[in-house]
Motif scaffolding. Structure first.
Motif, PDB file in Angstrom:
ATOM      1  N   ALA A  56     -23.016  -5.290   9.124  1.00  0.00           N
ATOM      2  CA  ALA A  56     -21.910  -4.050   8.837  1.00  0.00           C
ATOM      3  C   ALA A  56     -21.469  -3.347  10.387  1.00  0.00           C
ATOM      4  O   ALA A  56     -20.136  -3.110  10.266  1.00  0.00           O
ATOM      5  CB  ALA A  56     -22.807  -2.911   8.228  1.00  0.00           C
ATOM      6  N   ALA A  57     -22.010  -3.473  11.450  1.00  0.00           N
ATOM      7  CA  ALA A  57     -21.607  -2.872  12.585  1.00  0.00           C
ATOM      8  C   ALA A  57     -20.384  -3.812  13.020  1.00  0.00           C
ATOM      9  O   ALA A  57     -19.348  -3.394  13.501  1.00  0.00           O
ATOM     10  CB  ALA A  57     -22.451  -2.672  13.534  1.00  0.00           C
ATOM     11  N   GLN A  58     -20.564  -5.024  13.022  1.00  0.00           N
ATOM     12  CA  GLN A  58     -19.581  -5.963  13.604  1.00  0.00           C
ATOM     13  C   GLN A  58     -18.300  -5.879  12.467  1.00  0.00           C
ATOM     14  O   GLN A  58     -17.286  -5.784  13.107  1.00  0.00           O
ATOM     15  CB  GLN A  58     -20.165  -7.557  13.481  1.00  0.00           C
ATOM     16  CG  GLN A  58     -21.148  -7.758  14.468  1.00  0.00           C
ATOM     17  CD  GLN A  58     -21.792  -9.089  14.210  1.00  0.00           C
ATOM     18  OE1 GLN A  58     -22.228  -9.617  13.198  1.00  0.00           O
ATOM     19  NE2 GLN A  58     -21.427 -10.066  15.323  1.00  0.00           N
ATOM     20  N   VAL A  59     -18.559  -5.818  11.336  1.00  0.00           N
ATOM     21  CA  VAL A  59     -17.365  -5.529  10.551  1.00  0.00           C
ATOM     22  C   VAL A  59     -16.632  -4.312  10.796  1.00  0.00           C
ATOM     23  O   VAL A  59     -15.370  -4.400  10.880  1.00  0.00           O
ATOM     24  CB  VAL A  59     -17.913  -5.585   8.909  1.00  0.00           C
ATOM     25  CG1 VAL A  59     -16.628  -5.412   7.887  1.00  0.00           C
ATOM     26  CG2 VAL A  59     -18.439  -6.975   8.624  1.00  0.00           C
ATOM     27  N   ARG A  60     -17.132  -3.295  10.890  1.00  0.00           N
ATOM     28  CA  ARG A  60     -16.483  -1.938  11.128  1.00  0.00           C
ATOM     29  C   ARG A  60     -15.723  -2.179  12.592  1.00  0.00           C
ATOM     30  O   ARG A  60     -14.580  -1.685  12.641  1.00  0.00           O
ATOM     31  CB  ARG A  60     -17.370  -0.987  11.166  1.00  0.00           C
ATOM     32  CG  ARG A  60     -17.870  -0.408  10.050  1.00  0.00           C
ATOM     33  CD  ARG A  60     -18.516   0.814  10.039  1.00  0.00           C
ATOM     34  NE  ARG A  60     -19.843   0.930  10.649  1.00  0.00           N
ATOM     35  CZ  ARG A  60     -21.043   0.639  10.586  1.00  0.00           C
ATOM     36  NH1 ARG A  60     -21.334   0.530   9.046  1.00  0.00           N
ATOM     37  NH2 ARG A  60     -22.171   0.510  11.167  1.00  0.00           N
ATOM     38  N   ALA A  61     -16.418  -2.765  13.424  1.00  0.00           N
ATOM     39  CA  ALA A  61     -15.586  -2.642  14.779  1.00  0.00           C
ATOM     40  C   ALA A  61     -14.564  -3.625  14.695  1.00  0.00           C
ATOM     41  O   ALA A  61     -13.546  -3.300  15.258  1.00  0.00           O
ATOM     42  CB  ALA A  61     -16.864  -3.375  15.746  1.00  0.00           C
ATOM     43  N   ARG A  62     -14.523  -4.751  13.954  1.00  0.00           N
ATOM     44  CA  ARG A  62     -13.702  -5.766  14.199  1.00  0.00           C
ATOM     45  C   ARG A  62     -12.357  -5.005  13.036  1.00  0.00           C
ATOM     46  O   ARG A  62     -11.121  -5.357  13.186  1.00  0.00           O
ATOM     47  CB  ARG A  62     -13.868  -7.054  13.407  1.00  0.00           C
ATOM     48  CG  ARG A  62     -14.878  -7.886  14.490  1.00  0.00           C
ATOM     49  CD  ARG A  62     -15.407  -8.945  14.223  1.00  0.00           C
ATOM     50  NE  ARG A  62     -16.457  -9.282  15.004  1.00  0.00           N
ATOM     51  CZ  ARG A  62     -17.061 -10.542  15.242  1.00  0.00           C
ATOM     52  NH1 ARG A  62     -16.250 -11.692  14.585  1.00  0.00           N
ATOM     53  NH2 ARG A  62     -17.990 -10.848  16.114  1.00  0.00           N
ATOM     54  N   GLN A  63     -12.916  -4.294  11.936  1.00  0.00           N
ATOM     55  CA  GLN A  63     -11.669  -3.855  11.455  1.00  0.00           C
ATOM     56  C   GLN A  63     -10.930  -2.802  12.072  1.00  0.00           C
ATOM     57  O   GLN A  63      -9.615  -2.550  11.992  1.00  0.00           O
ATOM     58  CB  GLN A  63     -12.412  -3.112  10.086  1.00  0.00           C
ATOM     59  CG  GLN A  63     -12.853  -4.043   8.861  1.00  0.00           C
ATOM     60  CD  GLN A  63     -13.291  -3.504   7.740  1.00  0.00           C
ATOM     61  OE1 GLN A  63     -13.781  -2.361   7.872  1.00  0.00           O
ATOM     62  NE2 GLN A  63     -13.517  -4.073   6.757  1.00  0.00           N
ATOM     63  N   ASP A  64     -11.683  -2.068  12.892  1.00  0.00           N
ATOM     64  CA  ASP A  64     -10.965  -0.975  13.641  1.00  0.00           C
ATOM     65  C   ASP A  64     -10.237  -1.631  14.791  1.00  0.00           C
ATOM     66  O   ASP A  64      -9.014  -1.089  14.988  1.00  0.00           O
ATOM     67  CB  ASP A  64     -12.063  -0.157  14.470  1.00  0.00           C
ATOM     68  CG  ASP A  64     -12.695   1.006  13.617  1.00  0.00           C
ATOM     69  OD1 ASP A  64     -12.275   1.270  12.354  1.00  0.00           O
ATOM     70  OD2 ASP A  64     -14.069   1.247  14.109  1.00  0.00           O
ATOM     71  N   ASP A 164     -10.117  -6.545   3.474  1.00  0.00           N
ATOM     72  CA  ASP A 164     -11.291  -6.185   3.979  1.00  0.00           C
ATOM     73  C   ASP A 164     -12.034  -7.408   4.846  1.00  0.00           C
ATOM     74  O   ASP A 164     -13.053  -7.098   5.599  1.00  0.00           O
ATOM     75  CB  ASP A 164     -12.516  -5.861   3.089  1.00  0.00           C
ATOM     76  CG  ASP A 164     -12.060  -4.332   2.532  1.00  0.00           C
ATOM     77  OD1 ASP A 164     -11.221  -3.692   2.912  1.00  0.00           O
ATOM     78  OD2 ASP A 164     -12.725  -4.105   1.212  1.00  0.00           O
TER      79      ASP A 164
END
Length: 892
Positions: A56-64, A164
């Motif tokens: 989840a942390a990787q996904v959030r960082a890459r979406q940002d 997403d």
């Protein structure tokens, strides 16, 4: 470690140093080129993606960092820019020029009125487009595309919104999927993709996993898949490399954002009428100027009057009426479970006179149940069901309704469930539309012996029989296996024919034993099989199918069934829903026909069976070449070519990605009744737009004739520029309610085609009718009320102002219907209220306290009795001309 310390894009750009020949320059090429030339494990390492995908942390960082996986979206447009777009049309530009000329001529009242007209048109259009945009955004969310992805901590494939996705996500692909982002393959099985959206190449391209040669353009690499392409057959997993505008497709879309979109057929026709009226105004205004100036020798007054005439001839509300009518039509269609992706598709929806549709889900319930499982000669067989269940359970491609029906039947207690639990999958050969079959290689336990590897093949009867050379005999025939000779083949086909005539869809099941050492299988292994038997499925007709077909026929729409299914099954279903099949045209027949032959046969036949995707596309094109407006309803990958070829592509929200993307209209319920409701709404929208265009052109033409005659013979202006502008403004306001008007039922019974030449004919027929009664009003004011010299011109102008406004308002009701208005056809409450308000305001203006501001004066009481006679005569003559016009030309 160097890769991990720096953003991937920076690393890849620095290592590759730019793009290869034939590639699009920039960082996307570098990303994909590097990924294509390296092993999957190396790409995963750089992207920091593990076997279970990203956390989840990787996904959030890459979406940002990268933003959503969306393409083709412009930056938010500020309000002032949206207002500017609402203002920017030829009529507003013309009116602005006229307002500037009025201001230079010191006619401030005219400048104010023209400015009000421009502001009203701009603001109403702005509000309507804002509402339409918000509605379209909300409706588009209903049909958003999804992707199958693996992410921690969930250790299984899951569906998420395509937007997403981020770089490093592990995705799964199967037949029918749209590729959601640019990705590097990790594994692939018989994977074929259609890349025509990017390359224009019609034939599918096979993809592999092995690293490609350095220096090869990204699009030529066989281990890369690109957003916007679609999977034709096979399965694969891949790791996402580029998303959104960084993808190849996204960059191409971004480069076209500033490209002007060409209007559809209807909007192009509206534009042609618009420019015709502008040219008409630009021709007539100078003529009025010359006549008025020569007869009265007041060139300034003549100039201002000619400007007012030009304004009166300008249908400045046309863009707003078209926009608001389309927007309202889209919202009303949404209430009927129809999502419009392109507003101008509404006209084609109403004009459609041929609907091509598949059988499954439209004529039938799309709830297939397994009804029979027999051996090759019709005897019930549990062994056939068990083999079919193993095939459906272990295949990982596009699970269709037949697979689900088999598995549901087994879950309810049919078949050998214990044997299925002990079996394990070795490999598979995915389904494709050329072979029309799929196979799985399964290891079966052997009671202490080595596992037995069986290739279980399931598919269309004809295609499975072509790879069988033996048949398993029934128990009463002695059991065992025999060579599939001509006699046994005839018996098996007689069995399938009997099942087809019962309305069952029949699928053949065959097996072949492979050596235990075999750990994979290919299409070449689908040979020398033993036919075991058949499974039969029942898809009952929809209860709504028969009444829906009757309604469509009543509305002038021919329904043609295009299916890849067996001809006998399709014929049986069609008979059950009341659709006479007549003779059936098969795909093999179509292959032997030229385009000209197919055009004739497509018009004559109503049922087409055993079709592949290209057959459907050819039929649609042949029907269009024959002059039909063709709609195609489809929801599968095999329907995509025909959806694009049709005048209007129609799909459903549950369709595969590529079908939804290719469609112009999405049904939220796969029902012909819903589609028929949508057609009627499309025709209603078209009729209301046509009303305004007809009223505007005929009224403008009549006014020109009246003004030319009055300018030539009167010693004063028939109406002052300010009065003419106010009258035009009030008339335009009365027509803003047209998008909310009701339409006569008989106008909705037939398809409505756009006919620009008919607009000119209508104008020439009905325009002079109003001129007759304008001249009658001139005579009334001149001889009855004595307004025959310049000292009494205010009375003359007040009389024509009221009569002209009321006759123009009456036109709204006379020309909105071919019937007798108020008696046989009544307008909507909104339109009645708006026109009534304008009539009251028009009569009150010269009689009230504001009269002097507009240089009007109170009219004598006797005038209104004469006015009633004029309006009655106008209505009678217009109705007579309408009857003659309908007999000669028809109304639409």
């Amino acid at each position: 470690m160097h890769f991990r310390r720096k953003p991937l894009l920076d690393v890849l750009v620095s290592r590759t140093g730019g793009s290869q020949p034939g590639d699009r320059p920039g960082i996307v090429t570098a990303d994909l080129a590097w990924a294509a030339c390296h092993r999957p494990d190396e790409v995963l390492a750089v992207l920091e993606s593990g076997p279970q995908g990203l956390d989840a942390a990787q996904v959030r960082a890459r979406q940002d960092r990268d933003g959503p996986n969306d393409i083709g979206h412009e930056a938010p447009v500020p309000i002032w820019m949206r207002l500017w777009h609402g203002y920017l049309n030829p009529f507003n530009l013309l009116l602005t020029v006229l307002a500037l000329l009025s201001w230079l001529g010191m006619d401030l009242e005219a400048t104010l009125v023209i400015g009000t007209m421009v502001a009203l048109s701009t603001l109403v259009r702005f509000v309507q487009e804002e509402r339409s945009h918000r509605s379209a955004g909300a409706l588009q969310a209903l049909v958003s595309t999804t992707a199958t992805v693996m992410r921690e901590p969930v250790t299984r494939w899951q569906e998420i919104a395509q937007r997403d996705l981020v770089a490093g996500d592990r995705i799964a692909l199967a037949a029918g999927d749209m590729v959601p982002a640019d990705a590097r393959l990790l594994d692939a099985r018989d994977l074929f993709l259609s890349e025509s959206a990017l390359t224009g190449e019609a034939l599918p391209v096979e993809k592999f996993v092995a690293p490609g040669p350095a220096g090869t353009p990204a699009l030529a690499q066989r281990n890369l898949v690109f957003m916007g392409t679609n999977v034709v057959s096979g399965t694969a997993t891949a790791v996402v490399v580029c998303t959104g505008e960084r993808s190849w497709f996204g960059a191409l879309a971004a480069s076209t954002l500033d490209t002007e979109v060409q209007p559809g057929t209807f909007l192009a026709g509206v534009n042609s009428v618009s420019w015709m009226l502008i040219r008409f105004a630009m021709t007539m205004a100078p003529l009025v100027f010359l006549i008025s100036g020569l007869t009265r020798h007041d060139w300034l007054e003549a100039f201002l009057f000619s400007l007012s005439v030009a304004v009166g001839l300008t249908p400045e509300m046309l863009p707003m009426i078209v926009t608001s009518t389309l927007a309202r039509g889209a919202v009303r269609l949404a209430r009927r479970k129809v999502v419009v992706k392109r507003l101008d598709a509404i006209q084609n929806f109403g004009a459609m006179d041929v609907l091509c549709t598949d059988k499954t889900g439209t004529l039938t319930q799309d709830r297939i149940a397994l009804s029979r499982h027999t051996d090759a000669f019709g005897t019930p067989s549990e062994a056939v069901l068990g083999l079919a269940a193993l095939n459906s359970r272990f295949q990982t491609g596009l699970k269709n309704l037949l697979d689900r029906a088999v598995l549901e039947h087994v879950d309810l207690g049919g078949g050998d469930q214990q044997g299925a639990e002990l079996a394990r999958k070795i490999d598979e050969i995915p389904f494709d539309f050329q072979r029309r079959r799929m196979s799985v290689l399964v290891a079966q336990p052997g009671d202490g012996l080595p596992d037995r590897h069986e290739l279980i093949c399931k598919g269309a009867v004809e295609e499975v029989l072509t790879v069988c050379d033996r048949v398993r005999m029934s128990v009463h025939d002695g059991g065992g296996e025999r060579r599939l000779d001509a006699e046994l083949l005839a018996r098996t086909l007689a069995c399938t024919g009997a099942l087809n005539r019962e309305g069952l869809r029949v699928v053949a099941v065959a097996v072949r034993t492979l050596p235990p050492s075999r750990l994979d299988c290919t299409v070449a292994d689908e040979a020398g099989l033993t036919l075991v038997g058949y499974i039969g499925f029942l898809d009952p007709p929809r209860d709504s199918a028969a009444p829906a077909l009757r309604r469509l026929a009543g509305h002038g729409i021919q329904v043609k069934v295009l299916t890849g299914d067996n001809a006998l099954v399709t014929e049986g279903v069609c008979r059950q829903v009341g659709l006479p099949p007549g003779s059936i045209l098969l795909g093999t027949d179509i292959e032997a026909m030229s385009d000209a032959e197919l055009q004739a046969e497509a018009a004559r036949h109503h049922l087409f069976a055993k079709l592949d995707p290209m057959h459907k596309q050819r039929i649609v094109r042949a029907l269009r070449a024959g002059g039909h407006v063709v709609g195609f309803l489809g929801d599968g990958i095999n329907d995509a070519p025909a959806l694009r070829a049709a005048d209007i592509g129609i799909s459903v929200d549950s369709a595969v990605d590529i079908a939804r993307e290719a469609a112009d209209i999405i049904l939220l319920e796969k029902s012909l009744l819903v589609l028929d409701d949508g057609v009627i709404e499309g025709r209603t929208t078209f009729c209301n737009m046509l009303k305004y265009i007809r009223m505007t052109t005929s009224s403008s033409f009549g006014n020109v004739l009246s003004v030319l005659l009055a300018s030539a013979f009167l010693p004063f202006l028939p109406m002052l520029p300010l009065q003419l502008l106010v009258q035009n403004l009030m008339y335009d306001i009365s027509q803003t309610a047209l998008p909310f008007d009701r339409v006569d039922d008989d106008l909705l019974e037939r398809p409505l085609a756009w006919n620009p030449s008919g607009i000119g004919r209508f104008m020439l027929c009905f325009g002079p009718v109003s001129s007759v009664f304008d001249l009658a009003t001139f005579a009334l004011m001149w001889w009855v009320f004595g307004a025959d010299d310049p000292t009494r011109q205010s009375l003359f102008q007040s009389g024509w102002f009221v009569a002209g406004l009321l006759t123009q308002t009456l036109v709204v009701h006379l020309l909105r219907t071919p019937r007798i208005p108020f008696v046989q056809s009544r307008a909507s409450a909104t339109l009645l209220a708006m026109t009534a308000a304008i009539v009251v305001a028009g009569v009150w203006l010269p009689m009230g306290p504001l009269a002097s501001h507009f240089r009007l004066q109170a009219l004598p009481a006797a005038y209104f009795g004469w006015l009633g006679l004029i309006l009655l005569g106008y209505g009678m003559l217009a109705t007579l001309v309408k009857r003659i016009y309908i007999r000669r030309f028809g109304w639409q």
